[in-house]
Design a protein around this motif. Structure first.
Motif, PDB file in Angstrom:
ATOM      1  N   TYR A 281      35.448  47.004  55.005  1.00 62.92           N
ATOM      2  CA  TYR A 281      34.426  47.980  55.361  1.00 62.92           C
ATOM      3  C   TYR A 281      34.965  49.406  55.327  1.00 62.92           C
ATOM      4  N   ALA A 282      36.278  49.556  55.231  1.00 58.36           N
ATOM      5  CA  ALA A 282      36.870  50.889  55.145  1.00 58.36           C
ATOM      6  C   ALA A 282      36.798  51.451  53.725  1.00 58.36           C
ATOM      7  N   ILE A 283      36.351  50.639  52.757  1.00 58.90           N
ATOM      8  CA  ILE A 283      36.175  51.105  51.384  1.00 58.90           C
ATOM      9  C   ILE A 283      34.794  51.737  51.260  1.00 58.90           C
ATOM     10  N   GLU A 284      34.721  52.902  50.637  1.00 61.51           N
ATOM     11  CA  GLU A 284      33.440  53.578  50.456  1.00 61.51           C
ATOM     12  C   GLU A 284      32.463  52.660  49.714  1.00 61.51           C
ATOM     13  N   PRO A 285      31.190  52.660  50.126  1.00 64.35           N
ATOM     14  CA  PRO A 285      30.211  51.739  49.531  1.00 64.35           C
ATOM     15  C   PRO A 285      30.158  51.780  48.007  1.00 64.35           C
ATOM     16  N   ARG A 286      30.312  52.972  47.399  1.00 64.03           N
ATOM     17  CA  ARG A 286      30.194  53.043  45.935  1.00 64.03           C
ATOM     18  C   ARG A 286      31.357  52.352  45.218  1.00 64.03           C
ATOM     19  N   TYR A 287      32.445  52.085  45.945  1.00 71.12           N
ATOM     20  CA  TYR A 287      33.582  51.371  45.371  1.00 71.12           C
ATOM     21  C   TYR A 287      33.592  49.892  45.772  1.00 71.12           C
ATOM     22  N   ARG A 288      32.612  49.516  46.563  1.00 63.48           N
ATOM     23  CA  ARG A 288      32.603  48.159  47.103  1.00 63.48           C
ATOM     24  C   ARG A 288      31.766  47.243  46.207  1.00 63.48           C
ATOM     25  N   ILE A 289      32.398  46.224  45.644  1.00 67.01           N
ATOM     26  CA  ILE A 289      31.695  45.261  44.803  1.00 67.01           C
ATOM     27  C   ILE A 289      31.816  43.878  45.432  1.00 67.01           C
ATOM     28  N   GLY A 290      30.691  43.182  45.559  1.00 63.81           N
ATOM     29  CA  GLY A 290      30.689  41.852  46.154  1.00 63.81           C
ATOM     30  C   GLY A 290      31.182  40.793  45.179  1.00 63.81           C
ATOM     31  N   LEU A 291      31.564  39.643  45.707  1.00 63.61           N
ATOM     32  CA  LEU A 291      32.081  38.591  44.848  1.00 63.61           C
ATOM     33  C   LEU A 291      31.019  38.045  43.898  1.00 63.61           C
ATOM     34  N   GLU A 292      29.781  37.964  44.352  1.00 69.68           N
ATOM     35  CA  GLU A 292      28.723  37.443  43.469  1.00 69.68           C
ATOM     36  C   GLU A 292      28.523  38.364  42.278  1.00 69.68           C
ATOM     37  N   GLU A 293      28.491  39.674  42.532  1.00 69.41           N
ATOM     38  CA  GLU A 293      28.319  40.624  41.431  1.00 69.41           C
ATOM     39  C   GLU A 293      29.528  40.599  40.502  1.00 69.41           C
ATOM     40  N   PHE A 294      30.721  40.555  41.066  1.00 74.80           N
ATOM     41  CA  PHE A 294      31.929  40.508  40.252  1.00 74.80           C
ATOM     42  C   PHE A 294      31.960  39.233  39.405  1.00 74.80           C
ATOM     43  N   ALA A 295      31.554  38.126  40.006  1.00 72.09           N
ATOM     44  CA  ALA A 295      31.531  36.865  39.258  1.00 72.09           C
ATOM     45  C   ALA A 295      30.531  36.936  38.109  1.00 72.09           C
ATOM     46  N   ARG A 296      29.379  37.514  38.375  1.00 75.51           N
ATOM     47  CA  ARG A 296      28.336  37.600  37.340  1.00 75.51           C
ATOM     48  C   ARG A 296      28.777  38.461  36.164  1.00 75.51           C
ATOM     49  N   THR A 297      29.464  39.576  36.459  1.00 76.03           N
ATOM     50  CA  THR A 297      29.821  40.511  35.396  1.00 76.03           C
ATOM     51  C   THR A 297      31.174  40.216  34.750  1.00 76.03           C
ATOM     52  N   THR A 298      32.049  39.506  35.454  1.00 75.18           N
ATOM     53  CA  THR A 298      33.419  39.323  34.959  1.00 75.18           C
ATOM     54  C   THR A 298      33.807  37.857  34.799  1.00 75.18           C
ATOM     55  N   VAL A 299      33.579  37.049  35.850  1.00 72.85           N
ATOM     56  CA  VAL A 299      34.025  35.651  35.801  1.00 72.85           C
ATOM     57  C   VAL A 299      33.237  34.857  34.769  1.00 72.85           C
ATOM     58  N   VAL A 300      31.920  35.052  34.734  1.00 76.00           N
ATOM     59  CA  VAL A 300      31.094  34.276  33.806  1.00 76.00           C
ATOM     60  C   VAL A 300      31.521  34.476  32.353  1.00 76.00           C
ATOM     61  N   PRO A 301      31.712  35.715  31.876  1.00 77.30           N
ATOM     62  CA  PRO A 301      32.148  35.861  30.479  1.00 77.30           C
ATOM     63  C   PRO A 301      33.500  35.222  30.192  1.00 77.30           C
ATOM     64  N   ILE A 302      34.439  35.336  31.140  1.00 79.20           N
ATOM     65  CA  ILE A 302      35.750  34.722  30.923  1.00 79.20           C
ATOM     66  C   ILE A 302      35.623  33.204  30.876  1.00 79.20           C
ATOM     67  N   TYR A 303      34.837  32.652  31.798  1.00 87.36           N
ATOM     68  CA  TYR A 303      34.664  31.203  31.852  1.00 87.36           C
ATOM     69  C   TYR A 303      33.981  30.686  30.583  1.00 87.36           C
ATOM     70  N   GLU A 304      32.944  31.376  30.143  1.00 91.33           N
ATOM     71  CA  GLU A 304      32.181  30.895  28.989  1.00 91.33           C
ATOM     72  C   GLU A 304      32.944  31.047  27.681  1.00 91.33           C
ATOM     73  N   SER A 305      33.928  31.943  27.643  1.00 90.09           N
ATOM     74  CA  SER A 305      34.703  32.136  26.417  1.00 90.09           C
ATOM     75  C   SER A 305      36.005  31.350  26.419  1.00 90.09           C
ATOM     76  N   ARG A 306      36.186  30.452  27.381  1.00 93.34           N
ATOM     77  CA  ARG A 306      37.432  29.689  27.481  1.00 93.34           C
ATOM     78  C   ARG A 306      37.590  28.761  26.274  1.00 93.34           C
ATOM     79  N   PRO A 307      38.803  28.460  25.872  1.00 86.89           N
ATOM     80  CA  PRO A 307      39.010  27.468  24.807  1.00 86.89           C
ATOM     81  C   PRO A 307      38.519  26.100  25.265  1.00 86.89           C
TER      82      PRO A 307
END
Length: 480
Positions: A281-307
C-alpha cells in the motif's frame, strides 16, 4: 490417442531427474478437466528412497487445503509405473517471468507474490492439521522462484514439496537436513547441519523477493561478517518506482531481516505477510498493478506461446528436445489405477499442480552418477588397501553442482579420499558453468563451495574466502 491408465495424454511438459510430467484428461470425466501426471522413471521403480519421498509428498499435500499450495488428487500405479495425479496449473514459474523481466518484476507484483508465498508457508507450518489431529509442522526447504507458479488467473501456487520436512501420519522417508535445497536460497544454518526450522523458508523467501525485485541473485557469504556486508551493498539495487524513500528503506530492512545470518533475527512467515501487505500500500496507485491484471497482460501470452510436445513427438524424438527417455514404455497401455499403499489411502478429492517437479533434465545425469560415486567410494575405502598418503576430506557443494577431484566424482556433498597435498577441484553446475578451485588436501579438512559478492570460491574449515577461477565446459572431465 495415447493413454496412461484412464487418462488421455494431451501434452508432454518435460522430463527431469526422476520422471516425465504429462498433461492428461480423464476419459470418463464429462468436465474434461486437465490434470498433471508425474510418472516415475523405470530406473527408480524399486528405489525405496525415491518412492518414499514420492509417497510422502502425496500424503502431505493431500492433507493441506489452501489456495496457494498445490494439492494431490491421487497416487497410483499405471503400467507398473508410480504416478502422481495433480492439479494442472495453467501458468508459468517466477523464474520464467524473470527471463522476460531482466531487471525484476513490477514492485507490486513481487511484493504480492511473496506475501502469498509467505502466507502459504505460515499455513503449512502453523495451521495445517494432519489426519491424527496434530499440526503437521511442514517446512518446505526449497523455496525459490522456480518453485512458485503464477497462473493465468493471477493465482500463486507453491509447488514441489519433494524434500519438505513435516510431522504427519504414515511418513516413510527419513528427514535429511544436510545440503538439501538450492543455493543461494539456502539458509546458512542448513549448510552447518543444524536442525531445520520455519526460518529456513523465510530466508529463502527473502532471497527470492530480492531476485524478483532486482532480477539479480544475491550472493552472500557463509561468514557472518562478510554476509552482512555483502547484503548491505546489494540491497542498494532494490528500487521500487512509486515508493517513497522511507518505505523503500523499510522494504530493504525487511529483506535484511528475512535474510539475516542468524535465524533468531528473522521474522516469522506471518510477520512477513503483514509487513509485505503494508509495503504494497506504500506504492503509489498509478504504479500498483494487481496479479489478475498482470496475469492477463503478461502471464497469458507467455503461457500460450510455450513450446508444446505431443505424446507422439515425445516417443519418436521429433520434439525440439530430442525425445523423452522411457516415455514410449509408459504411454499407450491402459490399466486400472490402484493405491500404492493400502495401509494409507489418499483422499480422491485432492489436487496438485507442479509441472516443474521434474524440471531440470541435467540433474538426472547427476542423480544417476550418485550411485556410481557411492559404490566407488565404498569399494575403495577399505583401510587395508589404502596408502598412507591418502586423507579424508569432506566437500560441501550445492545441489545443482558436481565436483571432480582427481578420479573422484561427487554428485552431491560428501566425503572423499584423496592424496594429501595440493589438489584441484573442478566444479560444474547444471547450467553448464564450471570453476576450478585449488586447496591443500589434509585429513579432516572441510571444503565448502560458497559465493561472495557474486564470485565463486571455497572456504577451508569455514576460514577465509578463497576465490575460484572460471573454466570452459570443455575443461571439465566427464564422469566415469
Amino acid at each position: 490417442m495415447r493413454t496412461l491408465g484412464p487418462y488421455e495424454i494431451l501434452e508432454i511438459l518435460g522430463e527431469g531427474s526422476f520422471g516425465t510430467v504429462c498433461v492428461g484428461r480423464a476419459q470418463n470425466d464429462p468436465s474434461r478437466r486437465k490434470v498433471a501426471l508425474k510418472v516415475l522413471k523405470p530406473a527408480y521403480t524399486n528405489n525405496k528412497k525415491i518412492l518414499n519421498r514420492t509417497r510422502d509428498e502425496a500424503r502431505l499435500l493431500s492433507q493441506i487445503n489452501h489456495p496457494n499450495i498445490v494439492r494431490v488428487e491421487a497416487l497410483a500405479w499405471f503400467n507398473t509405473r508410480t504416478t502422481m495425479v495433480m492439479e494442472y496449473v495453467e501458468g508459468v514459474s517466477l523464474d520464467q517471468l524473470l527471463i522476460r523481466f531482466k531487471d525484476g518484476l513490477p514492485g507490486a507484483v513481487a511484493l504480492e507474490v511473496t506475501r502469498l508465498t509467505c502466507l502459504a508457508l505460515h499455513v503449512a507450518f502453523a495451521e495445517a492439521i494432519g489426519e491424527n489431529g496434530a499440526p503437521m509442522r511442514v517446512i518446505h526447504r526449497d523455496i525459490k522462484p522456480s518453485n512458485v507458479l503464477l497462473s493465468v488467473h493471477g493465482e500463486v501456487k507453491v509447488v514441489d514439496f519433494g524434500i519438505a520436512k513435516g510431522d504427519f501420519e504414515g511418513r516413510e522417508a527419513e528427514t535429511e537436513s544436510v545440503v538439501m535445497g538450492s543455493r543461494p536460497y539456502m539458509a546458512p544454518e542448513r549448510l552447518d547441519g543444524m536442525s531445520d526450522s520455519p526460518a529456513v523458508d523465510v530466508y529463502s523467501a527473502g532471497m527470492s523477493l530480492y531476485e524478483l525485485l532486482t532480477g539479480r541473485t544475491m550472493g552472500l557469504s557463509i561468514n557472518p561478517v562478510n554476509h552482512d556486508q555483502a547484503m548491505t551493498r546489494q540491497l542498494l539495487y532494490v528500487q521500487v518506482p512509486g515508493m517513497s524513500q522511507g518505505a523503500l528503506d523499510d522494504l530493504r530492512n525487511l529483506i535484511r531481516r528475512m535474510c539475516a545470518y542468524s535465524r533468531d533475527y528473522r521474522p516469522t512467515a506471518f510477520e512477513c505477510v503483514k509487513d509485505l501487505e503494508a509495503l504494497s500500500y506504500a506504492i503509489e496507485p498509478r504504479y500498483r498493478i494487481g496479479l489478475e491484471e498482470f496475469a492477463r497482460t503478461t502471464v497469458v501470452p507467455i503461457y500460450e506461446s510455450r513450446p508444446r510436445t505431443s505424446p507422439d513427438e515425445a516417443i519418436t524424438g521429433d520434439d525440439d528436445e530430442g525425445g523423452f527417455e522411457d516415455i514410449s514404455e509408459t504411454l499407450g497401455h491402459r490399466t486400472s489405477p490402484k493405491p500404492l499403499e493400502s495401509r494409507s489411502p489418499l483422499p480422491t478429492t485432492m489436487r496438485l499442480g507442479s509441472p516443474l517437479w521434474f524440471v531440470g533434465g541435467l540433474v538426472g545425469a547427476v542423480a544417476l552418477l550418485g550411485a556410481l560415486a557411492l559404490v566407488k567410494f565404498t569399494l575403495t575405502d577399505d583401510p587395508a588397501t589404502r596408502g598412507p598418503a591418502h586423507v579424508r576430506v569432506t566437500v560441501w557443494i550445492p545441489s545443482n553442482a558436481t565436483a571432480f577431484l582427481d578420479d573422484v566424482v561427487l554428485p552431491a556433498a560428501g566425503p572423499a579420499r584423496l592424496e594429501s597435498g595440493p589438489t584441484q577441484m573442478k566444479v560444474q553446475y547444471t547450467s553448464g558453468r564450471a570453476v576450478m578451485c585449488d586447496f591443500d588436501a589434509a585429513e579432516g579438512v572441510q571444503v565448502r563451495l560458497v559465493q561472495d559478492s557474486g564470485r565463486d570460491g571455497i572456504t577451508l574449515n569455514d576460514g577465509p574466502f578463497r576465490p575460484c577461477g572460471e573454466l570452459t565446459t570443455a575443461a571439465v572431465p566427464t564422469a566415469p
